[in-house]
Write a protein that holds these residues in place. Sequence first.
Motif, PDB file in Angstrom:
ATOM      1  N   TYR A 126      34.960   8.893  37.610  1.00 15.70           N
ATOM      2  CA  TYR A 126      35.350   8.607  38.992  1.00 15.70           C
ATOM      3  C   TYR A 126      35.756   9.925  39.657  1.00 15.70           C
ATOM      4  O   TYR A 126      36.300  10.823  39.003  1.00 15.70           O
ATOM      5  N   LYS A 133      28.174   6.243  35.296  1.00 18.67           N
ATOM      6  CA  LYS A 133      28.623   5.423  34.173  1.00 18.67           C
ATOM      7  C   LYS A 133      27.524   5.369  33.114  1.00 18.67           C
ATOM      8  O   LYS A 133      26.343   5.574  33.407  1.00 18.67           O
ATOM      9  N   GLU A 166      35.941   1.575  29.594  1.00 19.86           N
ATOM     10  CA  GLU A 166      35.941   0.139  29.848  1.00 19.86           C
ATOM     11  C   GLU A 166      36.763  -0.580  28.784  1.00 19.86           C
ATOM     12  O   GLU A 166      36.961  -0.092  27.683  1.00 19.86           O
ATOM     13  N   ASN A 201      32.259  -3.942  32.711  1.00 16.24           N
ATOM     14  CA  ASN A 201      31.185  -2.962  32.596  1.00 16.24           C
ATOM     15  C   ASN A 201      30.491  -2.637  33.913  1.00 16.24           C
ATOM     16  O   ASN A 201      29.343  -2.199  33.936  1.00 16.24           O
ATOM     17  N   GLU A 212      31.257  -1.144  38.191  1.00 11.01           N
ATOM     18  CA  GLU A 212      32.151  -0.333  39.002  1.00 11.01           C
ATOM     19  C   GLU A 212      33.375  -1.130  39.420  1.00 11.01           C
ATOM     20  O   GLU A 212      33.283  -2.309  39.739  1.00 11.01           O
ATOM     21  N   PHE A 244      32.954   5.824  32.220  1.00 12.97           N
ATOM     22  CA  PHE A 244      32.784   6.068  33.645  1.00 12.97           C
ATOM     23  C   PHE A 244      33.332   7.449  34.004  1.00 12.97           C
ATOM     24  O   PHE A 244      34.248   7.940  33.356  1.00 12.97           O
ATOM     25  N   SER A 279      26.635   3.472  28.931  1.00 14.88           N
ATOM     26  CA  SER A 279      26.966   2.886  27.638  1.00 14.88           C
ATOM     27  C   SER A 279      25.866   3.167  26.618  1.00 14.88           C
ATOM     28  O   SER A 279      25.933   2.681  25.484  1.00 14.88           O
ATOM     29  N   LEU A 306      33.433   5.554  42.092  1.00 14.22           N
ATOM     30  CA  LEU A 306      32.573   5.748  40.932  1.00 14.22           C
ATOM     31  C   LEU A 306      31.572   6.873  41.167  1.00 14.22           C
ATOM     32  O   LEU A 306      30.920   6.939  42.216  1.00 14.22           O
TER      33      LEU A 306
END
Lengths: 108, 111
Positions: A36, A49, A93, B97, B99, A34, A51, A46
Amino acid sequence: GDSVTQTEGLVTLTKGLPVMLNCTYQTTYSPFLFWYVQHLNEAPKLLLKSSTDNKRTEHQGFYATLHKSSSSFHLQKSSVQLSDSALYFCALEGKLIFGQGTKLSIKP
Amino acid sequence: EAAVTQSPRNKVAVTGGKVTLSCNQTNNHNNMYWYRQDTGHGLRLIHYSYGAGSTEKGDIPDGYKASRPSQENFSLILELATPSQTSVYFCASGDANTEVFFGKGTRLTVV
């Protein structure tokens, strides 16, 4: 253990120039990263993000690509504005660990 | 938008006293977190929770306890406050996973 590293504590730029804020991470799990942003006297929010390996994700003119091969998730913008002045945090995460943060200061 | 409410927003405590910081979320999130923010250190994780009744130590748990009596509430407790615990404390909630949403922060000064 898991960790996130942001190498720049302060970045000062003139409005209109491009920026890249570095973020590298260490984890034994499949990473979910992420970014921020925290404006002065506000809570972090946020920005974006990801993955997915090697896929660019974008929001509000900022973009980042997760590269699992280099454990990196650098934040970029092609032309910074005065309103981009803020603290930027990279986060991983899991336990939700944050890097030390980079203060971005934009000058007119 | 998801709501996370911290109380108090400002607190002055005496050294050796007990301090309780409260956090309430109405988002039905499983995960809740407590961080402290100091210049040069970013956001450091103190304690976190995966649900009611559970608490886990973060990266800097010494001197702090946490309590999660319900899905909505997560407290941070300083049994014996010290000046080194002067900081801004943020509570956050979220699910895996996705916010996380932060409260507005509590400014704690220990004198």
